[in-house]
Write a protein that holds these residues in place. Structure first.
Motif, PDB file in Angstrom:
ATOM      1  N   ARG A   8      -2.819 -32.859  67.084  1.00  0.00           N
ATOM      2  CA  ARG A   8      -3.910 -33.296  66.218  1.00  0.00           C
ATOM      3  C   ARG A   8      -3.526 -32.988  64.789  1.00  0.00           C
ATOM      4  O   ARG A   8      -3.100 -31.880  64.476  1.00  0.00           O
ATOM      5  CB  ARG A   8      -5.230 -32.608  66.587  1.00  0.00           C
ATOM      6  CG  ARG A   8      -5.719 -33.089  67.927  1.00  0.00           C
ATOM      7  CD  ARG A   8      -7.061 -32.534  68.315  1.00  0.00           C
ATOM      8  NE  ARG A   8      -7.336 -32.889  69.709  1.00  0.00           N
ATOM      9  CZ  ARG A   8      -8.409 -32.488  70.365  1.00  0.00           C
ATOM     10  NH1 ARG A   8      -9.302 -31.729  69.781  1.00  0.00           N
ATOM     11  NH2 ARG A   8      -8.579 -32.858  71.620  1.00  0.00           N
ATOM     12  N   GLU A  61      -4.314 -31.745  61.962  1.00  0.00           N
ATOM     13  CA  GLU A  61      -5.227 -30.906  61.187  1.00  0.00           C
ATOM     14  C   GLU A  61      -4.504 -29.657  60.708  1.00  0.00           C
ATOM     15  O   GLU A  61      -4.781 -28.563  61.154  1.00  0.00           O
ATOM     16  CB  GLU A  61      -6.513 -30.577  61.955  1.00  0.00           C
ATOM     17  CG  GLU A  61      -6.353 -30.307  63.451  1.00  0.00           C
ATOM     18  CD  GLU A  61      -7.697 -30.078  64.145  1.00  0.00           C
ATOM     19  OE1 GLU A  61      -8.743 -30.138  63.490  1.00  0.00           O
ATOM     20  OE2 GLU A  61      -7.681 -29.821  65.358  1.00  0.00           O
ATOM     21  N   THR A 113      -5.773 -20.499  64.576  1.00  0.00           N
ATOM     22  CA  THR A 113      -6.331 -21.161  65.760  1.00  0.00           C
ATOM     23  C   THR A 113      -6.370 -22.676  65.615  1.00  0.00           C
ATOM     24  O   THR A 113      -6.707 -23.369  66.570  1.00  0.00           O
ATOM     25  CB  THR A 113      -7.775 -20.685  66.021  1.00  0.00           C
ATOM     26  OG1 THR A 113      -8.517 -20.827  64.799  1.00  0.00           O
ATOM     27  CG2 THR A 113      -7.804 -19.237  66.473  1.00  0.00           C
ATOM     28  N   MET A 124      -4.094 -25.518  65.168  1.00  0.00           N
ATOM     29  CA  MET A 124      -2.688 -25.907  65.171  1.00  0.00           C
ATOM     30  C   MET A 124      -2.577 -27.431  65.182  1.00  0.00           C
ATOM     31  O   MET A 124      -3.529 -28.131  65.489  1.00  0.00           O
ATOM     32  CB  MET A 124      -1.994 -25.332  66.401  1.00  0.00           C
ATOM     33  CG  MET A 124      -1.976 -23.812  66.436  1.00  0.00           C
ATOM     34  SD  MET A 124      -1.086 -23.223  67.888  1.00  0.00           S
ATOM     35  CE  MET A 124      -1.163 -21.450  67.657  1.00  0.00           C
ATOM     36  N   PHE A 142      -0.508 -28.011  70.265  1.00  0.00           N
ATOM     37  CA  PHE A 142      -0.991 -26.882  71.070  1.00  0.00           C
ATOM     38  C   PHE A 142      -1.126 -27.326  72.519  1.00  0.00           C
ATOM     39  O   PHE A 142      -1.168 -28.510  72.820  1.00  0.00           O
ATOM     40  CB  PHE A 142      -2.350 -26.407  70.539  1.00  0.00           C
ATOM     41  CG  PHE A 142      -3.364 -27.519  70.423  1.00  0.00           C
ATOM     42  CD1 PHE A 142      -3.419 -28.304  69.284  1.00  0.00           C
ATOM     43  CD2 PHE A 142      -4.237 -27.807  71.470  1.00  0.00           C
ATOM     44  CE1 PHE A 142      -4.330 -29.355  69.176  1.00  0.00           C
ATOM     45  CE2 PHE A 142      -5.151 -28.856  71.377  1.00  0.00           C
ATOM     46  CZ  PHE A 142      -5.194 -29.623  70.222  1.00  0.00           C
ATOM     47  N   LYS A 195     -21.465 -32.546  75.287  1.00  0.00           N
ATOM     48  CA  LYS A 195     -20.353 -31.622  75.064  1.00  0.00           C
ATOM     49  C   LYS A 195     -20.870 -30.201  74.837  1.00  0.00           C
ATOM     50  O   LYS A 195     -21.789 -29.984  74.042  1.00  0.00           O
ATOM     51  CB  LYS A 195     -19.559 -32.069  73.821  1.00  0.00           C
ATOM     52  CG  LYS A 195     -18.294 -31.251  73.568  1.00  0.00           C
ATOM     53  CD  LYS A 195     -17.509 -31.768  72.356  1.00  0.00           C
ATOM     54  CE  LYS A 195     -16.152 -31.098  72.247  1.00  0.00           C
ATOM     55  NZ  LYS A 195     -15.127 -31.705  73.103  1.00  0.00           N
ATOM     56  N   ALA A 213     -13.917 -22.498  69.071  1.00  0.00           N
ATOM     57  CA  ALA A 213     -14.080 -23.174  70.362  1.00  0.00           C
ATOM     58  C   ALA A 213     -12.801 -22.999  71.168  1.00  0.00           C
ATOM     59  O   ALA A 213     -11.747 -23.492  70.785  1.00  0.00           O
ATOM     60  CB  ALA A 213     -14.364 -24.655  70.145  1.00  0.00           C
ATOM     61  N   CYS A 214     -12.894 -22.273  72.278  1.00  0.00           N
ATOM     62  CA  CYS A 214     -11.702 -22.021  73.091  1.00  0.00           C
ATOM     63  C   CYS A 214     -11.694 -22.832  74.378  1.00  0.00           C
ATOM     64  O   CYS A 214     -10.662 -22.960  75.027  1.00  0.00           O
ATOM     65  CB  CYS A 214     -11.594 -20.536  73.394  1.00  0.00           C
ATOM     66  SG  CYS A 214     -11.264 -19.564  71.908  1.00  0.00           S
ATOM     67  N   MET A 215     -12.851 -23.342  74.778  1.00  0.00           N
ATOM     68  CA  MET A 215     -12.928 -24.233  75.943  1.00  0.00           C
ATOM     69  C   MET A 215     -13.985 -25.285  75.630  1.00  0.00           C
ATOM     70  O   MET A 215     -14.919 -25.022  74.876  1.00  0.00           O
ATOM     71  CB  MET A 215     -13.412 -23.479  77.188  1.00  0.00           C
ATOM     72  CG  MET A 215     -12.598 -22.288  77.583  1.00  0.00           C
ATOM     73  SD  MET A 215     -13.380 -21.524  79.038  1.00  0.00           S
ATOM     74  CE  MET A 215     -12.717 -19.866  78.890  1.00  0.00           C
ATOM     75  N   SER A 216     -13.844 -26.453  76.239  1.00  0.00           N
ATOM     76  CA  SER A 216     -14.911 -27.440  76.097  1.00  0.00           C
ATOM     77  C   SER A 216     -15.219 -28.094  77.438  1.00  0.00           C
ATOM     78  O   SER A 216     -14.370 -28.147  78.336  1.00  0.00           O
ATOM     79  CB  SER A 216     -14.568 -28.481  75.029  1.00  0.00           C
ATOM     80  OG  SER A 216     -13.585 -29.372  75.483  1.00  0.00           O
ATOM     81  N   GLY A 271      -8.256 -24.337  75.774  1.00  0.00           N
ATOM     82  CA  GLY A 271      -7.287 -24.276  74.678  1.00  0.00           C
ATOM     83  C   GLY A 271      -6.408 -23.051  74.890  1.00  0.00           C
ATOM     84  O   GLY A 271      -6.808 -21.924  74.607  1.00  0.00           O
ATOM     85  N   ARG A 295      -5.609 -20.925  71.783  1.00  0.00           N
ATOM     86  CA  ARG A 295      -6.764 -20.193  71.259  1.00  0.00           C
ATOM     87  C   ARG A 295      -7.149 -19.024  72.166  1.00  0.00           C
ATOM     88  O   ARG A 295      -7.534 -17.959  71.688  1.00  0.00           O
ATOM     89  CB  ARG A 295      -7.948 -21.143  71.065  1.00  0.00           C
ATOM     90  CG  ARG A 295      -7.724 -22.073  69.888  1.00  0.00           C
ATOM     91  CD  ARG A 295      -8.911 -22.959  69.626  1.00  0.00           C
ATOM     92  NE  ARG A 295      -8.662 -23.773  68.438  1.00  0.00           N
ATOM     93  CZ  ARG A 295      -9.512 -24.682  67.964  1.00  0.00           C
ATOM     94  NH1 ARG A 295     -10.665 -24.879  68.580  1.00  0.00           N
ATOM     95  NH2 ARG A 295      -9.216 -25.364  66.879  1.00  0.00           N
TER      96      ARG A 295
HETATM   97  P1  AMP Z   1     -11.577 -30.779  72.458  1.00  0.00           P
HETATM   98  O1  AMP Z   1     -11.019 -31.974  73.146  1.00  0.00           O
HETATM   99  O2  AMP Z   1     -11.681 -30.966  70.969  1.00  0.00           O
HETATM  100  O3  AMP Z   1     -12.825 -30.264  73.080  1.00  0.00           O
HETATM  101  O4  AMP Z   1     -10.454 -29.657  72.612  1.00  0.00           O
HETATM  102  C1  AMP Z   1     -10.264 -28.968  73.804  1.00  0.00           C
HETATM  103  C2  AMP Z   1      -9.783 -27.587  73.508  1.00  0.00           C
HETATM  104  O5  AMP Z   1      -8.502 -27.649  72.875  1.00  0.00           O
HETATM  105  C3  AMP Z   1     -10.650 -26.828  72.510  1.00  0.00           C
HETATM  106  O6  AMP Z   1     -11.712 -26.161  73.158  1.00  0.00           O
HETATM  107  C4  AMP Z   1      -9.663 -25.864  71.908  1.00  0.00           C
HETATM  108  O7  AMP Z   1      -9.603 -24.690  72.665  1.00  0.00           O
HETATM  109  C5  AMP Z   1      -8.367 -26.609  71.961  1.00  0.00           C
HETATM  110  N1  AMP Z   1      -8.057 -27.149  70.618  1.00  0.00           N
HETATM  111  C6  AMP Z   1      -8.618 -28.223  70.010  1.00  0.00           C
HETATM  112  N2  AMP Z   1      -8.084 -28.421  68.796  1.00  0.00           N
HETATM  113  C7  AMP Z   1      -7.176 -27.430  68.605  1.00  0.00           C
HETATM  114  C8  AMP Z   1      -6.263 -27.078  67.540  1.00  0.00           C
HETATM  115  N3  AMP Z   1      -6.200 -27.781  66.414  1.00  0.00           N
HETATM  116  N4  AMP Z   1      -5.471 -25.993  67.716  1.00  0.00           N
HETATM  117  C9  AMP Z   1      -5.512 -25.270  68.846  1.00  0.00           C
HETATM  118  N5  AMP Z   1      -6.336 -25.554  69.884  1.00  0.00           N
HETATM  119  C10 AMP Z   1      -7.158 -26.622  69.772  1.00  0.00           C
END
Ligand code: AMP
Ligand code: ZN
Length: 313
Positions: A160, A162, A168, A170, A173, A236, A251-254, A284, A287
């Motif tokens: 991603r 960003e 945290t 990255m 990842f 979500k 956010a460490c899990m979704s 993640g 994370r």
């Molecule tokens: P998401 O699809 O956005 O819900 O991402 C799923 C999981 O990936 C999140 O809960 C984070 O733990 C991890 N995650 C998302 N973006 C990042 C990032 N830029 N760096 C590290 N971990 C990430």
């Protein structure tokens, strides 16, 4: 300076400080790019232990394992809607496809320090933005689901765009996911089970956490409306752990319920022929690993006995 500006400044400094510590201990290795790190053995063994712990928790469900590379099909990516919803995060692969004379132009361009990247062309691959994306079209291609639906265990490097000094956040990842396809009832029940398990997982690792309603970072003004809709419908949830110092936990899990979005997109169907619903639970791994170092210190041998026992039984 306004109070919130001061606050923001303190936060950035604190995060940079955590990053500096991680680099100093050699856990992360600087690559010259913010949000892109190498990792040492200590870091990897903690990360690997989390991955295996998640696998032990999910073991009784006998998920089908699929491992995909960090690149995926551009056409799947386009179909998924990711590039419409999150164009600012997406990474696409472009390559040189020219003949010898365009090669000479390319070299000349780079010799004089001009931008040569415009001479590249798009390819049929993009960087995988979330581990679960390749799963839906893969399931759909097999034909109808059986009455039990499907459960897949997937893990991938994800990209991603960003860049950040916040460790945290990255650019590349690892994400591990369980992906469920079936009836609305089946996938909602699956998500609920993992919402409960997730809190136990965090507490077994001695990590303070909270589960909250969340939204994806949809792009632009229309994106704001999409994000609000997602929140209103409770599609979500995230498990948040304070990792960086300062106000906002990470956010460490979704826990995501896509309704029939992916089902419709790829014509993924139930045994009855109806469109399937899907949900995914994403961990993640970076994370979670960083949160262990944040809360228990930089030396795993000195972590609390219960935490070590959970990770290395
Ligand atoms: P998401 O699809 O956005 O819900 O991402 C799923 C999981 O990936 C999140 O809960 C984070 O733990 C991890 N995650 C998302 N973006 C990042 C990032 N830029 N760096 C590290 N971990 C990430
Ligand atoms: Zn997912």
């Amino acid at each position: 300076l306004e109070e919130h500006e001061l606050m923001a400044e303190t936060e950035v400094r604190a995060q940079t400080c955590f990053l500096d510590e991680l680099l100093k201990h050699g856990l992360l290795i600087d690559t010259g790019v913010d949000g892109l790190y190498g990792r040492n053995d200590t870091y990897e063994s903690a990360c690997d232990a989390i991955d295996k712990l998640i696998a032990r928790i999910g073991r009784d469900e006998h998920a089908e394992v699929m491992r995909f590379p960090a690149l995926m099909s551009r056409s799947y990516f386009e179909d998924s809607g990711y590039f419409k919803n999150f164009p600012h995060l997406a990474g696409t692969v472009h390559c040189f496809c020219g003949d010898e004379s365009s090669h000479r132009r390319l070299i000349k361009c780079s010799d004089v320090g001009e931008d040569w990247t415009g001479q590249q062309q798009s390819t049929d691959v993009v960087l995988t933005p979330a581990a679960c994306y390749p799963v839906y079209p893969t399931l759909a291609k097999r034909g109808l689901l059986d009455t039990a639906g499907a459960l897949v265990d997937v893990r991938s490097d994800c990209f991603r765009r960003e860049p950040s000094r916040e460790p945290t956040r990255m650019q590349m990842f690892r994400m591990r996911e369980y992906v469920r396809a079936g009836t609305a009832e089946q996938v909602i029940a699956f998500r609920q089970i993992w919402l409960d398990r997730a809190e136990n997982l965090a507490s077994s690792l001695g990590l303070p956490c909270a589960i909250e309603i969340a939204n994806d970072p949809f792009f632009g003004r229309i994106g704001k409306v999409q994000a609000e809709g997602q929140r209103e419908q409770g599609l979500k949830f995230e498990l948040l752990i304070p990792v960086n110092e300062g106000e906002t936990p990470t956010a460490c899990m979704s826990f995501n319920y896509h309704q029939d979005h992916f089902g419709k997109t790829w014509s993924l169907r139930l045994a009855t022929g109806e469109i399937a619903h899907t949900a995914c639970v994403a961990f993640g791994l970076e994370r979670l690993t960083l949160s262990l170092f944040r809360h228990h210190g930089f030396v795993p041998a000195e972590w609390p006995e219960a935490v070590r026992a959970a990770l290395w039984p």
